[in-house]
Design a protein around this motif. Structure first.
Motif, short mmCIF file in Angstrom:
data_model
loop_
_atom_site.label_atom_id
_atom_site.label_comp_id
_atom_site.label_asym_id
_atom_site.label_seq_id
_atom_site.Cartn_x
_atom_site.Cartn_y
_atom_site.Cartn_z
N THR A 150 62.91 29.24 23.26
CA THR A 150 63.13 29.42 21.82
C THR A 150 63.47 28.10 21.14
N PHE A 169 61.54 34.14 19.06
CA PHE A 169 61.57 34.69 20.42
C PHE A 169 60.27 35.42 20.69
N PHE A 185 58.98 35.36 27.45
CA PHE A 185 60.24 35.61 28.13
C PHE A 185 60.01 36.38 29.44
N LYS A 195 70.78 36.37 18.76
CA LYS A 195 69.60 35.62 19.19
C LYS A 195 68.44 36.52 19.58
N TYR A 196 68.74 37.60 20.30
CA TYR A 196 67.68 38.41 20.88
C TYR A 196 67.66 39.85 20.37
#
Length: 549
Positions: free
Chosen positions: A274, A287, A292, A324-325
């Motif tokens: 990221t 993201f 990932f 963040k996710y």
């Protein structure tokens, strides 16, 4: 692979400055941690990773150590440290200390002596070079905190090397006396009963500055094997190295038991995807779940038979996981539970960063003056002077600045979130009245209790710890799913990483198989029919019926 106690353990990281302040000076302390051990026992963790509490001038909040065998007065005393170790042990919790030996503080007695003269006995404990003929730095190597990695010392006419702050001079690990001093100190702490070490930027200690090689230099792994033999090798402890440069093949060198180095390393490939390739974390990228998943599968597969994984979303240097996710707004609870489930069923040792278990979020302070992190402040000054706009730099800090993780722990809805009766060293996140441990403990459906269930499941199901990993729906842009299998035990884990419902057609091998729902963030738990419709951020794990599977 021989089974170790830390294979099914769950580690909780404490950033002492921000955890709990018992004496009202605005800074978290050891007494505050001791007072919260029952909370951690309720959570179910086995290990506390304690960020540095050693004596330090706090240029980098304790990662600049001036005395490895004493405690910083703002945190407490050595006697309180012994009490913490003993009280944690009574609750079957081990204390892992943060070993910061790539560098020391410039106030460490070794460096104070080293600066006195070129022939001082401690001079070679650090890395010194003469300036170039024109008076400029010995070379163009840069500090991670901005500026040159060399600081000129007028008293002796030479420059010393520092990969971080100029107040954090790098130790010279080519000097055997440095190695012996560090080994002696490590054994001193191990003899006091600690459960191991987290090793700060350990991939830097083998550096060859003249060749411009800082990470993964040829001396690194021989140094770690020597450390292992001289200190923790014959003790049943956990050792984890911070290694931003690690690849799966390099991680095997660290963590293969036959090589006698470390238990595991922190790798950061799933974090850095990221980051902008040029600007780094200060210019974050969106993201990408498919990217990932490739990273996770690569590491789960590569270390399946040799070595061991560390599992984490965040730490004291990284942004809050749910910000963040996940979704720190409408679906904060659902997405925080989803992230926990997605991580805790993987093969490896999970790490929970303080406040993660209650879904704490990033913070957006209005002024750069409200921030305390030396990295953020240095890079803000350097980059804005070079032409980066204030707004762009602030967005980078809001997304990835280290103070996101360092705002005080939110214990309750009282003043200062129950962290301190005094003025906190760093402002509390304004959302503490909604997000706090007291509220989480009282709500049986909270993120905290979801973490409790995940930690308990890890103890009860060997397939979670030692089972094979099989990715599912690898190309799906919204769903991260996988299966863990050990003997007759099969566990399927499905996670929707988005705020949109997802229709999912199950593969033939999973359709209609009955099973037991182990954990879910929605009620009732979904079943494995022919098709699934996943709710926003829905996540669950099902143990398949062995007879039907």
């Amino acid at each position: 692979m021989e089974t170790k106690w830390w294979h099914d353990a769950v580690v909780y990281q404490i950033y002492p400055r921000s955890f709990c302040d018992a004496n009202g000076d605005g800074i978290g302390d050891l007494a505050g941690i001791i007072g919260k051990l029952d909370y951690l026992q309720t959570l179910g963790i086995n290990v506390i990773w304690l960020s540095p509490v050693f004596r330090s001038p706090m240029d980098d909040n304790g990662y600049d150590i001036s005395d490895y065998c004493d405690i910083a007065p703002e945190f407490g005393t050595l006697a309180e440290m012994d009490t913490l170790i003993a009280e944690a042990a009574r609750r079957d919790i081990r204390i892992v200390m943060d070993l910061v030996v790539n560098h020391t503080s410039d106030e460490h007695p070794w460096f104070v002596e080293a600066k006195k003269s070129e022939d001082n006995p401690y001079r070679d404990y650090y890395i010194w070079r003469a300036p170039q003929a024109d008076g400029s730095a010995p070379d163009t190597q840069r500090s991670y905190f901005g500026g040159s990695a060399w600081e000129f010392d007028a008293a002796t006419g030479e420059s010393y090397f520092h990969l971080f702050s100029k107040r954090q001079p790098d130790l010279n690990w080519a000097n055997t006396k440095v190695q012996q001093e560090v080994h002696r100190m490590m054994n001193w702490w191990l003899d006091r009963g600690i459960g191991g070490f987290r090793m700060d930027v350990i991939d830097l200690i083998g550096k060859d500055v003249d060749a411009g090689i800082t990470t993964n230099a040829p001396r690194l792994h021989p140094l770690l094997r020597e450390m292992n033999a001289a200190t923790f090798g014959d003790r049943d402890v956990l050792t984890v190295g911070e290694a931003w440069s690690a690849t799966p093949e390099i991680a095997k060198l660290y963590s293969d038991p036959l090589r006698h180095e470390l238990s595991m390393v922190f790798q950061f490939e799933h974090i850095t995807i990221t980051h902008d390739p040029v600007e780094g974390k200060w210019k974050p990228r969106a993201f990408d779940l498919r990217e990932f998943k490739k990273v996770i599968t690569k590491w789960q597969t590569a270390l399946a038979d040799t070595g061991w994984n560390s599992l984490f979303w965040c730490n004291h240097d990284l942004p809050r996981a749910v910000s963040k996710y996940g979704d720190p707004g409408r679906y904060r609870v659902e997405s925080a539970k989803m992230l926990a489930t997605a991580l805790h069923f993987l093969r490896g040792t999970p790490y929970v960063y303080q406040g993660e278990e209650i879904g704490m979020t990033n913070v957006r302070f209005e002024s750069i003056d409200d921030y305390r992190d030396i990295e953020s402040l240095n890079l803000y000054r350097e980059r804005t002077a070079a032409g980066v706009s204030h707004a762009a730099m602030m967005e980078g800090i809001y997304a990835n600045g280290r103070d996101n993780a360092r705002t005080p722990m939110q214990w309750d809805a009282s003043d200062n979130a129950g962290f301190s009766s005094g003025q906190p060293w760093l402002k509390v996140n304004p959302n503490y009245c909604e997000i706090n441990a007291a509220a989480a403990l009282a709500d049986r459906d909270s993120i905290f209790h979801h973490y409790r269930r995940l930690i308990a499941l890890r103890k009860a199901h060997p397939a979670i710890v030692h089972g094979d990993y099989r990715p599912l729906f690898e190309a799906h842009p919204q769903v991260f799913a996988y299966e863990r299998r050990l003997g007759d035990e099969r566990i399927v884990v499905i996670n929707n990483f988005t705020a949109q419902p997802v229709e999912l057609e199950l593969p033939a091998g999973l359709r209609g198989i009955p099973g037991k729902c182990l954990v879910s963030n929605y009620t009732p738990c979904s079943e494995l029919g022919n098709d699934l419709v996943l709710q926003p951020y829905e996540s669950f794990a099902i143990a398949l019926d062995a007879r039907a599977a």
